[in-house]
Design a protein around this motif. Structure first.
Motif, short mmCIF file in Angstrom:
data_model
loop_
_atom_site.label_atom_id
_atom_site.label_comp_id
_atom_site.label_asym_id
_atom_site.label_seq_id
_atom_site.Cartn_x
_atom_site.Cartn_y
_atom_site.Cartn_z
N GLU A 188 39.88 5.19 42.82
CA GLU A 188 39.29 4.23 41.88
C GLU A 188 37.77 4.13 42.00
O GLU A 188 37.06 4.07 41.00
CB GLU A 188 39.92 2.85 42.10
CG GLU A 188 39.41 1.77 41.19
CD GLU A 188 39.82 1.97 39.73
OE1 GLU A 188 39.10 1.46 38.86
OE2 GLU A 188 40.84 2.62 39.46
N PHE A 189 37.25 4.11 43.23
CA PHE A 189 35.84 3.79 43.42
C PHE A 189 34.95 4.98 43.76
O PHE A 189 33.75 4.92 43.53
CB PHE A 189 35.68 2.71 44.50
CG PHE A 189 36.21 1.39 44.05
CD1 PHE A 189 35.48 0.58 43.20
CD2 PHE A 189 37.46 0.95 44.45
CE1 PHE A 189 35.97 -0.63 42.76
CE2 PHE A 189 37.97 -0.27 44.03
CZ PHE A 189 37.22 -1.06 43.18
N ALA A 190 35.48 6.04 44.31
CA ALA A 190 34.67 7.22 44.62
C ALA A 190 34.59 8.11 43.38
O ALA A 190 35.53 8.16 42.59
CB ALA A 190 35.29 8.00 45.78
N ASP A 191 33.50 8.81 43.24
CA ASP A 191 33.39 9.77 42.15
C ASP A 191 34.18 11.03 42.49
O ASP A 191 34.65 11.73 41.60
CB ASP A 191 31.93 10.11 41.88
CG ASP A 191 31.22 8.93 41.25
OD1 ASP A 191 31.62 8.54 40.13
OD2 ASP A 191 30.30 8.38 41.87
N ARG A 192 34.31 11.29 43.78
CA ARG A 192 35.06 12.44 44.26
C ARG A 192 35.37 12.20 45.73
O ARG A 192 34.58 11.58 46.43
CB ARG A 192 34.19 13.68 44.09
CG ARG A 192 34.89 14.99 44.12
CD ARG A 192 33.94 16.09 43.68
NE ARG A 192 32.98 16.42 44.72
CZ ARG A 192 32.98 17.56 45.42
NH1 ARG A 192 33.85 18.49 45.16
NH2 ARG A 192 32.07 17.78 46.33
N TRP A 193 36.52 12.67 46.19
CA TRP A 193 36.82 12.58 47.61
C TRP A 193 37.71 13.75 48.00
O TRP A 193 38.30 14.40 47.15
CB TRP A 193 37.46 11.23 47.99
CG TRP A 193 38.87 11.03 47.51
CD1 TRP A 193 39.26 10.50 46.32
CD2 TRP A 193 40.07 11.37 48.20
NE1 TRP A 193 40.63 10.50 46.22
CE2 TRP A 193 41.16 11.03 47.38
CE3 TRP A 193 40.34 11.94 49.45
CZ2 TRP A 193 42.48 11.22 47.77
CZ3 TRP A 193 41.66 12.13 49.83
CH2 TRP A 193 42.71 11.77 48.98
N GLY A 194 37.78 14.01 49.29
CA GLY A 194 38.61 15.09 49.77
C GLY A 194 38.55 15.18 51.28
O GLY A 194 38.11 14.25 51.96
N TYR A 195 38.99 16.32 51.79
CA TYR A 195 38.93 16.52 53.24
C TYR A 195 38.69 18.00 53.52
O TYR A 195 38.94 18.86 52.66
CB TYR A 195 40.21 16.04 53.93
CG TYR A 195 41.38 16.96 53.76
CD1 TYR A 195 41.67 17.91 54.73
CD2 TYR A 195 42.17 16.92 52.62
CE1 TYR A 195 42.75 18.77 54.56
CE2 TYR A 195 43.22 17.78 52.44
CZ TYR A 195 43.52 18.71 53.42
OH TYR A 195 44.56 19.58 53.26
N ASP A 196 38.18 18.28 54.70
CA ASP A 196 38.01 19.65 55.15
C ASP A 196 38.12 19.68 56.67
O ASP A 196 38.10 18.63 57.32
CB ASP A 196 36.71 20.28 54.65
CG ASP A 196 35.49 19.38 54.82
OD1 ASP A 196 35.38 18.71 55.86
OD2 ASP A 196 34.66 19.35 53.92
N HIS A 197 38.25 20.85 57.20
CA HIS A 197 38.36 21.02 58.65
C HIS A 197 37.00 21.37 59.22
O HIS A 197 36.19 22.04 58.58
CB HIS A 197 39.37 22.12 58.98
CG HIS A 197 40.76 21.73 58.64
ND1 HIS A 197 41.45 22.31 57.60
CD2 HIS A 197 41.58 20.79 59.17
CE1 HIS A 197 42.64 21.75 57.52
NE2 HIS A 197 42.75 20.82 58.44
N VAL A 198 36.75 20.90 60.44
CA VAL A 198 35.49 21.17 61.11
C VAL A 198 35.77 21.63 62.53
O VAL A 198 36.77 21.24 63.14
CB VAL A 198 34.56 19.94 61.12
CG1 VAL A 198 34.07 19.61 59.73
CG2 VAL A 198 35.23 18.73 61.73
#
Length: 146
Positions: free
Chosen positions: A116-126
């Protein structure tokens, strides 16, 4: 123990901020405070409450679902009109999963709030080779007026 660092200035001329926290429920409040300080420093106070909500949800998910004693909060401004909020945890195999909470459920709405509030979100590995990452970073972007 809380450790706040300010990274070197980025291409935008603004430093990023990092905070090492214990993986405890109180970490969300500390992360929200860092968001408010960073955004005040960048003269973006109008976005502080939305940023605080986003980082609070990221931290709450890490506290609830990650492993290890520590999490790391990152607040950055990778471009003039973009804010990045991220939390790194020690659970690379636990991917964020949306739930459909019932009306009486007290949890399970965090990713819905990111939607709802983020323009984009996700995840990645580091860290480590791609086949064996040591941690994961869950992030949310917020576009702001320049």
């Amino acid at each position: 123990m809380t450790n706040v660092t300010s990274a070197q200035p980025r291409q935008t001329g603004h430093p990023g901020y990092e905070l090492e926290l214990g993986r405890v429920p109180e970490a969300a409040g500390q992360a929200r405070s860092l968001v408010r300080v960073a955004l005040a420093t960048w003269n973006l106070e109008d976005h502080a409450e939305t940023g605080a909500l986003l980082v609070s949800e990221l931290v709450a998910n890490a506290v609830r679902h990650a492993n290890g004693p520590r999490i790391y909060v990152h607040i950055d401004r990778p471009a003039p009109g973009l804010l990045l909020f991220a939390v790194v945890d020690q659970a690379p195999d636990r991917r964020p999963q949306r739930r459909t909470p019932g009306p009486d459920d007290v949890s399970g709405r965090g990713l819905l709030l990111l939607d709802e509030f983020a323009d984009r979100w996700g995840y990645d590995h580091v860290g480590g080779p791609a086949a064996r990452p040591r941690s994961k970073r869950v992030w949310a972007e917020l576009r702001v007026a320049r």
